[in-house]
Write a protein that holds these residues in place. Structure first.
Motif, PDB file in Angstrom:
ATOM      1  N   PRO A 167       0.832  -1.212   0.000  1.00  0.00           N
ATOM      2  CA  PRO A 167       0.000   0.000   0.000  1.00  0.00           C
ATOM      3  C   PRO A 167       0.862   1.256   0.000  1.00  0.00           C
ATOM      4  CG  PRO A 167      -0.782  -1.575   1.633  1.00  0.00           C
ATOM      5  CD  PRO A 167       0.522  -2.101   1.134  1.00  0.00           C
ATOM      6  N   THR A 168       0.417   2.253  -0.705  1.00  0.00           N
ATOM      7  CA  THR A 168       1.164   3.502  -0.811  1.00  0.00           C
ATOM      8  C   THR A 168       0.584   4.549   0.129  1.00  0.00           C
ATOM      9  OG1 THR A 168      -0.258   4.152  -2.659  1.00  0.00           O
ATOM     10  CG2 THR A 168       1.816   3.051  -3.187  1.00  0.00           C
ATOM     11  N   MET A 169       1.289   5.666   0.237  1.00  0.00           N
ATOM     12  CA  MET A 169       0.845   6.741   1.120  1.00  0.00           C
ATOM     13  C   MET A 169      -0.479   7.309   0.630  1.00  0.00           C
ATOM     14  SD  MET A 169       2.888  10.200   2.257  1.00  0.00           S
ATOM     15  CE  MET A 169       2.773  10.946   0.628  1.00  0.00           C
ATOM     16  N   PRO A 170      -1.507   7.369   1.463  1.00  0.00           N
ATOM     17  CA  PRO A 170      -2.805   7.903   1.021  1.00  0.00           C
ATOM     18  C   PRO A 170      -2.718   9.391   0.722  1.00  0.00           C
ATOM     19  CG  PRO A 170      -2.803   7.530   3.395  1.00  0.00           C
ATOM     20  CD  PRO A 170      -1.523   6.948   2.880  1.00  0.00           C
ATOM     21  N   TRP A 171      -3.625   9.845  -0.114  1.00  0.00           N
ATOM     22  CA  TRP A 171      -3.667  11.251  -0.496  1.00  0.00           C
ATOM     23  C   TRP A 171      -4.650  12.007   0.394  1.00  0.00           C
ATOM     24  CZ3 TRP A 171      -3.834  11.367  -6.604  1.00  0.00           C
ATOM     25  CH2 TRP A 171      -2.634  10.844  -7.082  1.00  0.00           C
ATOM     26  N   ILE A 172      -4.214  13.141   0.916  1.00  0.00           N
ATOM     27  CA  ILE A 172      -5.111  13.988   1.701  1.00  0.00           C
ATOM     28  C   ILE A 172      -5.902  14.908   0.775  1.00  0.00           C
ATOM     29  CG2 ILE A 172      -5.208  15.775   3.477  1.00  0.00           C
ATOM     30  CD1 ILE A 172      -2.744  14.591   4.725  1.00  0.00           C
ATOM     31  N   ASP A 173      -5.215  15.501  -0.199  1.00  0.00           N
ATOM     32  CA  ASP A 173      -5.857  16.399  -1.169  1.00  0.00           C
ATOM     33  C   ASP A 173      -5.535  15.866  -2.569  1.00  0.00           C
ATOM     34  OD1 ASP A 173      -6.684  18.459  -2.858  1.00  0.00           O
ATOM     35  OD2 ASP A 173      -6.242  20.000  -1.364  1.00  0.00           O
TER      36      ASP A 173
END
Length: 499
Positions: A424-430
């Motif tokens: 899993p990759t870093m989730p996006w906030i924006d």
């Protein structure tokens, strides 16, 4: 002074003073203050070897960690979050990268290998109970909680066993809890230490595995089988060089977690008691106390909203019981303890405490810092489990006579086992800001479209195939939109959408 110097002082005070001065001079030679024991600094030391320390406490620590995983919500949440960040819902994504002698990726062969591996991933373990993502999450949880996990790679035909996968690949994995390799099994004569047989260089050559789980053994059965190291996977949390057995991820925070659980339970009970308290009736002063049979009997008072007391006896008064529960400082104290727990487990405070009240910048900063920890854990898991599983599966897939794998003549055989592994990759906030940043990096040749797809947890080849199929369908059915990469016949897609 010491007892010896005190005794010497009786005979020769000067000699005793010289000895005391010499002792103090020796202490001053320890260049660091931390090396000097004092009234406020104990200077606790660990002089044992790595294996001695783990042997003394490893089993106890993993049993405590298991109890917390069964009974403590915060501990359960920590392990759940690690599963989500390291393995994820789809497991470790593996992209085969076989290349030709010219260095070009052979897409057809890569797709064929990926398709076969996906089919095998439906039933990879000997019990026929788990898919590969499920098995990987269980393996990771066991390794983090217990400190280590083992996996026997079962190849070829085995008596009284049939491989669960139906595609003819004779390869399966048997995941084993660390209990199957006993800590207590030590034999100096054959260099067996804590169930692992090592050579003179410290390399593990054999694993001595119990036939049954110790909790399932009946009577005094204690039989083991020897499994060569080439057939065994060992994913462990190692903190020191030369350490043979892993240690629980919770080893540094077990006391803190137990204290948090007990403290929260005490506060919860206190709040329940406080909520049950209502009021009391004060009957005059002590001089009016009447004991024995003449004492007034207990009477019941029916409670209702907005009620008033109009039947008080002479000298009686109503008093309310006040409580300082629930404790208004409990949340701050608990969050402070959780920050310390996050620091000791490579976790992030927000995800452990489920506290997302920070600004965009603070959340982004935490995600960026946590992303590197996630990558370290993913690399550790891929190196110890996913990569050897994939390579050994492919080795057995080459021997599959039921559905042979065809190798193109221009294949560089040295690259057959090459692959890209990512979780899993870093989730996006924006998403809008993230997408714009990726477009700028690709335009500046600082990244590729494949990197962008992987950053979203997608397979680049699959994304392109789906995208091409979608674009071709839209053009064929006159549904061209502004997302078409190349308008046909000079048409402006945006104008076509308007019409």
């Amino acid at each position: 002074m010491s007892i010896i110097n005190n005794a010497i002082a009786v005979i020769s005070p000067k000699w005793a003073l010289n000895r005391e001065a010499a002792a103090r001079s020796y202490q001053s030679l320890k260049g660091y203050d931390a090396a000097k024991p004092s009234r406020t600094h104990k200077g606790t030391k660990e002089s044992r070897g790595a294996n001695q320390a783990v042997f003394a406490a490893g089993k106890n620590l993993r049993e405590q960690a298991r109890w917390l995983d069964e009974n403590h919500d915060l501990s359960i949440g920590m392990l759940d979050r690690m599963e989500e960040r390291v393995v994820g819902a789809n497991g470790i994504v593996i992209e085969p990268q076989p290349r030709s002698y010219d260095g070009e990726i052979l897409d057809e062969l890569a797709n064929d290998i990926q398709r076969r591996f996906a089919t095998w991933s439906l039933k990879p373990d000997v019990t026929n109970r788990y898919t590969r993502p499920e098995l990987e999450r269980l393996v990771l949880r066991t390794a983090l909680r217990d400190g280590e996990v083992f996996g026997q790679m079962v190849r070829g035909k085995v008596p009284k066993f049939g491989h669960p996968n139906s595609q003819g690949t004779q390869f399966s994995v048997e995941a084993l809890e660390p209990d199957y390799i006993p800590f207590e099994l030590n034999d100096v004569s054959i260099r067996v230490r804590q169930g692992l047989e090592v050579n003179t260089w410290g390399q593990v050559v054999n694993y001595h595995v119990l036939l049954d789980h110790p909790a399932d053994q009946i009577g005094f059965r204690y039989k083991t089988k020897t499994i060569p190291a080439k057939n065994m996977l060992h994913l462990g949390m190692f903190k020191r060089l030369h350490q043979l057995r892993g240690i629980s991820m919770f080893h540094g925070i077990l006391t803190r977690l137990s204290d948090i659980k007990d403290y929260e339970e005490s506060e919860r009970v206190a709040a329940r008691i406080a909520a049950a308290l209502a009021f009391y009736i004060k009957r005059g002063d002590p001089s009016m106390y009447i004991g024995g049979d003449d004492a007034p009997r207990h009477r019941e008072v029916n409670f209702a909203p907005g009620m008033s007391f109009d039947d008080l006896q002479p000298g009686e008064d109503v008093g309310m019981i006040e409580s300082n529960r629930p404790n208004t400082h409990m949340v701050d104290f608990r969050n402070g303890q959780l920050k310390a727990c996050a620091a000791g487990t490579r976790g992030s405070y927000s995800s452990i405490a489920r506290d997302y009240q920070g600004s965009y910048s603070s959340q982004r900063q935490e995600l960026v810092e946590q992303d590197e920890s996630n990558r370290i854990m993913q690399q550790w898991f891929c190196a110890g489990w996913s990569r050897p599983v994939f390579r050994n599966w492919l080795e057995m897939e080459m021997l599959n006579k039921q559905d042979p794998l065809t190798l193109p003549p221009d294949l560089d055989i040295r690259t057959l086992y090459d692959a890209v592994y990512y979780g899993p990759t870093m989730p996006w906030i924006d998403p809008a800001k993230e997408s714009k940043a990726w477009q700028m990096m690709i335009a500046g040749n600082a990244a590729t479209e494949s990197d962008w797809s992987r950053a979203r947890g997608r397979n680049p080849a699959e994304v392109k195939r789906q995208r091409k199929r979608e674009v071709d369908y839209n053009r064929k059915n006159d549904m061209v939109t502004g997302n078409d990469p190349e308008p046909q016949n000079g048409d402006n897609p945006s104008e076509k959408v308007k019409t």
